[in-house]
Design an enzyme around this catalytic site. Structure first.
Site, short mmCIF file in Angstrom:
data_model
loop_
_atom_site.label_atom_id
_atom_site.label_comp_id
_atom_site.label_asym_id
_atom_site.label_seq_id
_atom_site.Cartn_x
_atom_site.Cartn_y
_atom_site.Cartn_z
CB ALA A 180 54.60 -27.21 -61.07
N GLY B 52 56.99 -31.55 -62.69
CA GLY B 52 55.59 -31.93 -62.93
C GLY B 52 55.36 -32.41 -64.37
CD GLU C 211 56.17 -34.95 -60.20
OE1 GLU C 211 56.03 -33.73 -60.41
OE2 GLU C 211 56.19 -35.43 -59.06
CD GLU D 72 60.27 -31.89 -58.99
OE1 GLU D 72 61.34 -32.49 -59.22
OE2 GLU D 72 59.18 -32.21 -59.52
#
Ligand code: HXC
Length: 258
Positions: A65, A109, A112, A132
């Protein structure tokens, strides 16, 4: 519809969606995830599309992200916006198959997003990770849940706790990806797999996807029962008669999605 952060091409019943923010290693921002959600919804509604492929660039599937977009936000911001959550649902609820073609970084992300797809084919350059923890946060798009189901608790816990990256060979060995191919052949191999899927009965394809995904949500006996009912339901389709009839007649089946 013209997109700014992704490209979309439909060819031969396959919808190829490419993440396209090269300056940020395809970091996922709100604009990109909105466009991705829209492209997936459109592909799902488009009767020509029978399989989706999600890819990035040679250097990065997606490096996570967008940290620059997130860095100034408060809890109330990300909670009330449900940052990225709503957009991710488009991928999670898509009933047509989606293959992730991963080369380079698939981090946070990005990893993911790849795991939300139905299977991952990786280039030998792929690197997966959930870093993260290095940003003082935890995964937020299913990484602690999906990675654990893919590779088991020990490896998932290590990846999330240390933030280390997993190379393609380790990812294949531990079940995160279905197979690894040379980087130069990635798209060719993925498109061949996608093409194969487009030749099947779309009804059976949808049932397979539903049934395999069910295994994550329920007990073994309930999952097996669900699968058996789907198997039995297939006998209400013309494609079952065509598929089995073609086998008996020693000819190619001509499925009509009925
Ligand atoms: C914003 C990013 C980015 C990211 C890379 N960039 N990753 N920008 N968000 N996640 C940008 C860099 O700032 C840089 O832009 C450009 O892309 C190239 O990156 P470099 O770092 O210069 O490249 P390199 O040295 O090759 O290192 C590659 C890398 C590193 C190892 C992938 O970029 C990296 O560690 N990125 C962050 C990975 C990460 O932490 N991901 C998880 C994010 S959190 P400039 O303009 O500076 O040149 C997450 C949570 C999801 O994903 C949950 C949501 C609900």
């Amino acid at each position: 519809m013209a997109f700014k952060t992704i490209t979309v091409d439909v060819d031969d019943h396959v919808c190829l969606i490419r993440l396209n923010r090269p300056d940020a290693l395809n970091a996922l921002n709100t604009a990109m995830l909105r466009e991705l959600a829209q492209a997936v919804d459109e592909a799902e509604r488009n009767e020509r599309v029978r399989c989706l492929v999600l890819a990035g660039s040679e250097k990065a599937f997606a490096a996570g992200a967008d940290v620059k977009e997130m860095s100034e936000k408060s809890f109330v911001d990300v909670f009330t916006e449900d940052l990225f959550g709503r957009e991710a649902h488009a991928l999670e609820r898509c009933r047509k198959p989606i293959i992730a073609a991963v080369a380079g970084y698939a981090l946070g992300g990005g990893c993911e997003l790849a795991m939300m797809c139905d299977f991952i084919i990786a280039a030998d350059t792929a690197k997966f990770g959930q870093p993260e923890i290095n940003l003082g946060v935890v995964a937020g798009l299913g990484g602690t849940q999906r990675l654990t189901r893919f590779v088991g608790k020990s490896k998932a816990m290590e990846m999330h706790l240390t933030g280390r990256f997993m190379d393609a060979e380790e990812a294949e060995r531990s079940g995160l990806v279905s197979r690894v191919v040379p980087a130069k052949k990635l798209m060719e191999e993925v498109m061949t797999a996608a093409q194969k899927i487009t030749e099947k009965s779309a009804v059976a394809v949808m049932a397979v996807k539903e049934s395999v995904n069910r295994s994550y949500e329920t007990t073994l006996s309930e999952g097996v029962l669900h699968e058996r009912r789907l198997f039995q339901a297939m006998f209400a389709t013309e494609d079952q008669a065509e598929g089995m009839g073609a086998f008996v007649d020693k000819r190619e089946a001509q499925f009509r999605d009925r």
